[in-house]
Design an enzyme around this catalytic site. Structure first.
Site, mmCIF file in Angstrom:
data_model
loop_
_atom_site.group_PDB
_atom_site.id
_atom_site.type_symbol
_atom_site.label_atom_id
_atom_site.label_comp_id
_atom_site.label_asym_id
_atom_site.label_seq_id
_atom_site.Cartn_x
_atom_site.Cartn_y
_atom_site.Cartn_z
ATOM 1 N N CYS A 390 0.818 -1.226 0.000
ATOM 2 C CA CYS A 390 0.000 0.000 0.000
ATOM 3 C C CYS A 390 0.846 1.268 0.000
ATOM 4 O O CYS A 390 0.670 2.144 0.845
ATOM 5 C CB CYS A 390 -0.957 0.008 1.179
ATOM 6 S SG CYS A 390 -2.212 -1.271 1.057
ATOM 7 N N TYR A 434 -1.228 4.529 1.666
ATOM 8 C CA TYR A 434 -2.328 4.888 0.762
ATOM 9 C C TYR A 434 -2.205 6.324 0.261
ATOM 10 O O TYR A 434 -3.187 6.904 -0.206
ATOM 11 C CB TYR A 434 -3.701 4.700 1.420
ATOM 12 C CG TYR A 434 -4.221 3.291 1.451
ATOM 13 C CD1 TYR A 434 -3.407 2.205 1.192
ATOM 14 C CD2 TYR A 434 -5.556 3.034 1.766
ATOM 15 C CE1 TYR A 434 -3.896 0.909 1.230
ATOM 16 C CE2 TYR A 434 -6.059 1.741 1.805
ATOM 17 C CZ TYR A 434 -5.225 0.687 1.539
ATOM 18 O OH TYR A 434 -5.718 -0.586 1.580
ATOM 19 N N TRP A 452 -3.865 5.838 6.001
ATOM 20 C CA TRP A 452 -4.093 4.416 6.262
ATOM 21 C C TRP A 452 -3.073 3.869 7.249
ATOM 22 O O TRP A 452 -3.386 2.971 8.042
ATOM 23 C CB TRP A 452 -4.035 3.626 4.947
ATOM 24 C CG TRP A 452 -4.182 2.155 5.156
ATOM 25 C CD1 TRP A 452 -5.325 1.459 5.363
ATOM 26 C CD2 TRP A 452 -3.119 1.191 5.192
ATOM 27 N NE1 TRP A 452 -5.051 0.111 5.518
ATOM 28 C CE2 TRP A 452 -3.709 -0.080 5.427
ATOM 29 C CE3 TRP A 452 -1.730 1.273 5.037
ATOM 30 C CZ2 TRP A 452 -2.954 -1.238 5.511
ATOM 31 C CZ3 TRP A 452 -0.987 0.115 5.138
ATOM 32 C CH2 TRP A 452 -1.594 -1.126 5.369
ATOM 33 N N TYR A 652 -10.534 -5.280 -5.354
ATOM 34 C CA TYR A 652 -9.579 -4.606 -4.467
ATOM 35 C C TYR A 652 -8.190 -5.230 -4.598
ATOM 36 O O TYR A 652 -8.051 -6.449 -4.603
ATOM 37 C CB TYR A 652 -10.096 -4.742 -3.043
ATOM 38 C CG TYR A 652 -9.345 -3.971 -1.996
ATOM 39 C CD1 TYR A 652 -9.188 -2.589 -2.079
ATOM 40 C CD2 TYR A 652 -8.839 -4.613 -0.877
ATOM 41 C CE1 TYR A 652 -8.532 -1.878 -1.082
ATOM 42 C CE2 TYR A 652 -8.188 -3.919 0.132
ATOM 43 C CZ TYR A 652 -8.033 -2.550 0.022
ATOM 44 O OH TYR A 652 -7.382 -1.848 1.010
ATOM 45 N N HIS A 653 -7.174 -4.382 -4.703
ATOM 46 C CA HIS A 653 -5.780 -4.792 -4.873
ATOM 47 C C HIS A 653 -5.487 -5.386 -6.248
ATOM 48 O O HIS A 653 -4.576 -6.195 -6.385
ATOM 49 C CB HIS A 653 -5.342 -5.772 -3.782
ATOM 50 C CG HIS A 653 -5.156 -5.121 -2.440
ATOM 51 N ND1 HIS A 653 -5.089 -5.830 -1.267
ATOM 52 C CD2 HIS A 653 -5.029 -3.816 -2.095
ATOM 53 C CE1 HIS A 653 -4.929 -4.990 -0.251
ATOM 54 N NE2 HIS A 653 -4.888 -3.761 -0.732
ATOM 55 N N HIS A 737 -3.811 0.221 -6.160
ATOM 56 C CA HIS A 737 -5.017 0.793 -5.563
ATOM 57 C C HIS A 737 -5.671 1.831 -6.472
ATOM 58 O O HIS A 737 -6.016 2.927 -6.027
ATOM 59 C CB HIS A 737 -4.696 1.393 -4.200
ATOM 60 C CG HIS A 737 -4.297 0.387 -3.172
ATOM 61 N ND1 HIS A 737 -3.021 -0.116 -3.100
ATOM 62 C CD2 HIS A 737 -5.011 -0.240 -2.196
ATOM 63 C CE1 HIS A 737 -2.957 -0.985 -2.109
ATOM 64 N NE2 HIS A 737 -4.149 -1.094 -1.559
#
Length: 794
Positions: A390, A434, A452, A652-653, A737
């Site tokens: 991230c 993030y 994050w 997601y991801h 992301h």
């Protein structure tokens, strides 16, 4: 016939007839190989016995790699996956690393379905791909997974999968029993596994610190003799405690004398599993021998069914006018982050783990993917003491990948592909995860947001100087104007900024907040409001792509008001930026057909934008409501076109990025340990501009000569093998992301004729951001060449 792996594309809802992805019965199959040792013949890879295996010859000397094994299914099927189980005797020798999977209808003409690299472990591997008609499947091992130069190959079991509708036996009159049940800490008796409710489950005893040890058994008494063709098992979701790994199935007519009809090993996911066999009996017993994730001694089941029959589903042939998904790439990790490199290869990474995240572990699983071979070289990066999960990602003017923050929230790591080395940079002034970073017009890298990790709130801007190797706070670059109104507050509201470098050291922030802003990176930094993004709302985890940099054109699409547990939208806008610190023009364009959050956007050489994946209801670590149909936005016609669907959910991801051959690599999703939605792979998409009407590849122009390095404002001299009408530069991208602040496109109109042309690179570094770019030539049909990689310098 036993099976060891079956992954379903969607969770089963209990009903009489369902569509599932399931293994093909192997009772009539045969297998051949280029090499085998006595006692380890190729038939041992399809014999339903986990304790036997095929092994290439190793005595007196090994038959050198590559080695191959072919299975003949005797009939033609519409297949979409192959499963491979390494040997299970405790030895690692022969585990397949680099590989390719091909299919054929006649055993002579072969069609590539997948390439890649499997991780060096003994768990089951499953490769999904777009459905193909085949009788034969060939797996070719190109490397041995241990990476030690060993020259042999082995396989305990190989399975092939197709999509079918199953007819399930009626459960009227059934009773269920088990060796153990938990009814104190939770009410989970065996009856919960046959109640038709996938929200309940059977769980073995664990209350009071007393856990019943493996093996466990679960038994169905159908009340009378019935004939079945298999058993289905729906594991629990997250957490995955108690999912069955190695199993056996027995049948009986009296409940005392048992006959084994199947054995195998199931993978650690929440998708339903099928084991196929033929039996007539009253009693059916599923024995759990191991827990799939080695989490403990318990066993669980949401639902268990018996199968009566199946009918294969024949999918419609994809239309070449909508592009083609041509092959799968298996990675030794979940590619949650990706960056294209100056040598044309692709850097991918996950976290400290290949398929999980958490903590601050100080190392990262990475790999270098080579599109030329389809294989990856894994590496655990430990020397930077940085878990790069991230992060912010940017490519500097010299093509180095600058990775910041994430799980180790203050760290900076730098990858130099020329030297193939990772080095530690200085810690940031503010710990972040993030966040978004972007390389600005003077070569420094601007960084903002990221609550994050590293604490919540006040994640104002700072800037990195590659020449001085220092971070400097920019106290005037306030993060508050760009925050969304997320219900989770700063933890989510300053994530994943849509940043676009522009002229004179400025950065335009297009979202995901509805409020847009200009950041000036000179001195202490500053922020200037730029109005709202039309009538759009906050669009967290949406997309923004600069598809025409000289014109300042940015497409935005999708996103949701809140990071998670919210409905995504179909909204799309074109933002046109011009003079710095002035409000841009915002034009609403037609909506996408599908609502998307967690999707990815890719600028293409012809000026269109490819938007792919995501889900309509955003919820991390799930594949529910996944969108399988990509869409293509054409700014020239102001229209969206739906393309052929992919085979694997990308939520997601997940990541997507342009490759030098003008195809798209889309992969990843999950990275959540036992969540059941980890995707250690990618798919390759061939856009319509590379295909004839019959699906064959178009003839492509070729760039014969062009200088490898050029200054801003320079004129490039280019020769081609045939006439072309335009050129395009696309900057090497990096993505994680939903964010790719590196990619942008510059259309170039050439002078010249025949096969000799000149084009002029824009002179402003805020437009033609120095660094490495793909140069494409396009002919009158809009067909792009394979790119030449050039470096633009100041």
């Amino acid at each position: 016939m036993a099976t060891f792996l079956s992954l379903f594309s969607t969770l089963l809802l209990i009903r009489d007839v369902v569509s599932v992805s399931a293994p093909i019965m192997r009772s009539v199959w045969t297998a051949t190989a280029d090499s085998f040792s006595q006692g380890n013949e190729p038939q041992k890879a399809i014999d339903a016995n986990l304790n036997t295996f095929w092994h290439s010859q190793f005595n007196p000397s090994p038959d050198a790699l590559p080695n191959w094994i072919i299975v003949d299914m005797k009939n033609t099927y519409n297949i979409h996956a192959v499963g491979y189980l390494p040997r299970q005797d405790g030895s690692a020798n022969g585990r397949i690393g680099g590989h390719k999977i091909e299919v054929s209808t006649d055993g002579t003409n072969w069609n590539l379905a997948a390439t890649g690299t499997y991780l060096n472990d003994d768990i089951v591997k499953k490769t999904n791909f777009i459905t193909r008609t085949a009788r034969y499947v060939r797996i070719t091992a190109t490397t041995e997974a241990q990476g030690s130069g060993l020259q042999w190959t082995s396989a305990a079991e190989i399975n092939v999968y197709h999509e079918v509708t199953y007819d399930y036996s009626s459960r009227t009159g059934w009773t269920a029993s088990a060796d153990s049940q938990e009814t104190v800490s939770e009410n989970s008796p065996p009856s919960k596994a046959i109640d038709g409710d996938p929200t309940t489950l059977w769980h073995t005893k664990y209350n009071g610190g007393v856990t019943a040890p493996l093996p466990h058994w679960f038994q169905i008494d159908s009340g009378t003799q019935i004939t079945v063709g298999g058993l289905s098992y729906l594991p629990r979701g997250s957490p995955g405690n108690g999912r069955i790994g190695q199993y056996s199935i027995q049948v009986s007519n009296d409940g005392n004398t048992w006959t084994q009809v199947a054995t195998g090993m199931w993978v650690d996911t929440e998708d339903e599993k099928i084991s196929l066999f033929s039996a007539t009996a009253r009693y059916f017993r599923l024995n759990a021998l191991t827990e799939a994730g080695n989490r403990g001694q318990w066993t669980t089941a949401r639902e268990i069914n018996l199968v009566r029959g199946e009918t294969e589903i024949v999918p419609a042939a994809p239309a070449a006018s909508k592009g083609l998904w041509v092959s799968t790439v298996d990675f030794p990790l979940v590619p949650a982050a990706v960056a294209t490199l100056p040598n044309g290869k692709v850097l991918v990474w996950s976290s400290f783990s290949r398929d999980d995240f958490g903590g601050s572990n100080g190392f990262t699983q990475t790999a270098i993917y080579d599109p030329a071979t389809g294989e990856s070289t894994p590496r655990t990066v430990t020397n930077t003491n940085h878990d790069m999960f991230c992060p912010g990602i940017s490519m500097d003017f010299n093509g180095r990948i600058i990775v910041t923050g994430g799980s180790n929230a203050a760290k900076t790591s730098i990858y130099d592909s020329a030297a193939d080395t990772w080095t530690a940079g200085p810690d940031m002034k503010i710990a972040r995860g993030y966040q978004s970073t972007t390389t600005v017009s003077d070569g420094r890298i601007f960084n903002i947001g990221g609550s994050w990790s590293g604490g919540e709130g006040n994640k104002n801007g700072e800037i990195y100087s590659p020449s001085a190797n220092t971070w400097t706070l920019q106290s005037g670059a306030l993060v508050s104007p760009m925050q969304t109104q997320d219900r989770q507050g700063p933890y989510r509201s300053d994530n994943h900024g849509w940043l676009f470098t522009w002229k004179s050291g400025t950065v335009f922030q297009a979202g995901p907040s509805r409020a847009m802003n200009w950041y000036d990176t000179t001195g202490a930094g500053s922020v200037t409001a730029a109005g709202n993004r039309g009538d759009d709302g906050d669009a967290m985890c949406g997309n923004a792509v600069m598809y025409d940099a000289p014109a300042g054109k940015i497409l935005t699409a999708g996103g949701a008001a809140n990071y998670q547990e919210d409905n995504a939208r179909t909204n799309a806008y074109v933002i046109t930026i011009g003079a710095t610190k002035q409000n841009p023009q915002v034009t609403r364009v037609p909506n996408m057909a599908f609502a998307r959050g967690f999707a990815n956007g890719v600028a293409l050489p012809d000026g269109t934008v490819f938007v792919t994946g995501g889900q309509s209801y955003v919820k991390p670590f799930t594949d529910t409501t996944a969108q399988f149909t990509p869409e293509l936005f054409n700014p020239a016609t102001n229209t969206w076109t739906q393309l052929n669907p992919m085979s694997i959910a990308r939520t997601y991801h997940s990541v997507a990025i342009l490759l030098p051959d003008a195809t798209i690599l889309q992969g990843g999703g999950g990275l959540c340990g036992g969540c059941g939605v980890n995707h250690l792979d990618a798919e390759i998409f061939v856009p319509p501009y590379l295909l004839n009407a019959d699906g064959t590849r178009r003839a492509r122009p070729v760039i014969n000569t062009v200088t490898a390095t050029a200054r801003l404002g320079a004129t490039l001299s280019i020769t081609t093998n045939s006439a072309v009408t335009r050129f395009a530069l696309l900057r090497s991208g990096s993505a994680t992301h939903t964010v790719d602040t590196d990619q942008r496109r510059i259309p170039l109109t050439p002078s010249g004729s025949g096969t000799t042309y000149t084009v002029t690179i824009p002179s402003d570094p805020g437009v033609a951001l120095p660094g490495f770019w793909f140069l494409f030539a396009l002919n009158s049909a809009g067909t792009p060449s394979v790119a030449k990689i050039i470096k633009i310098t100041t």
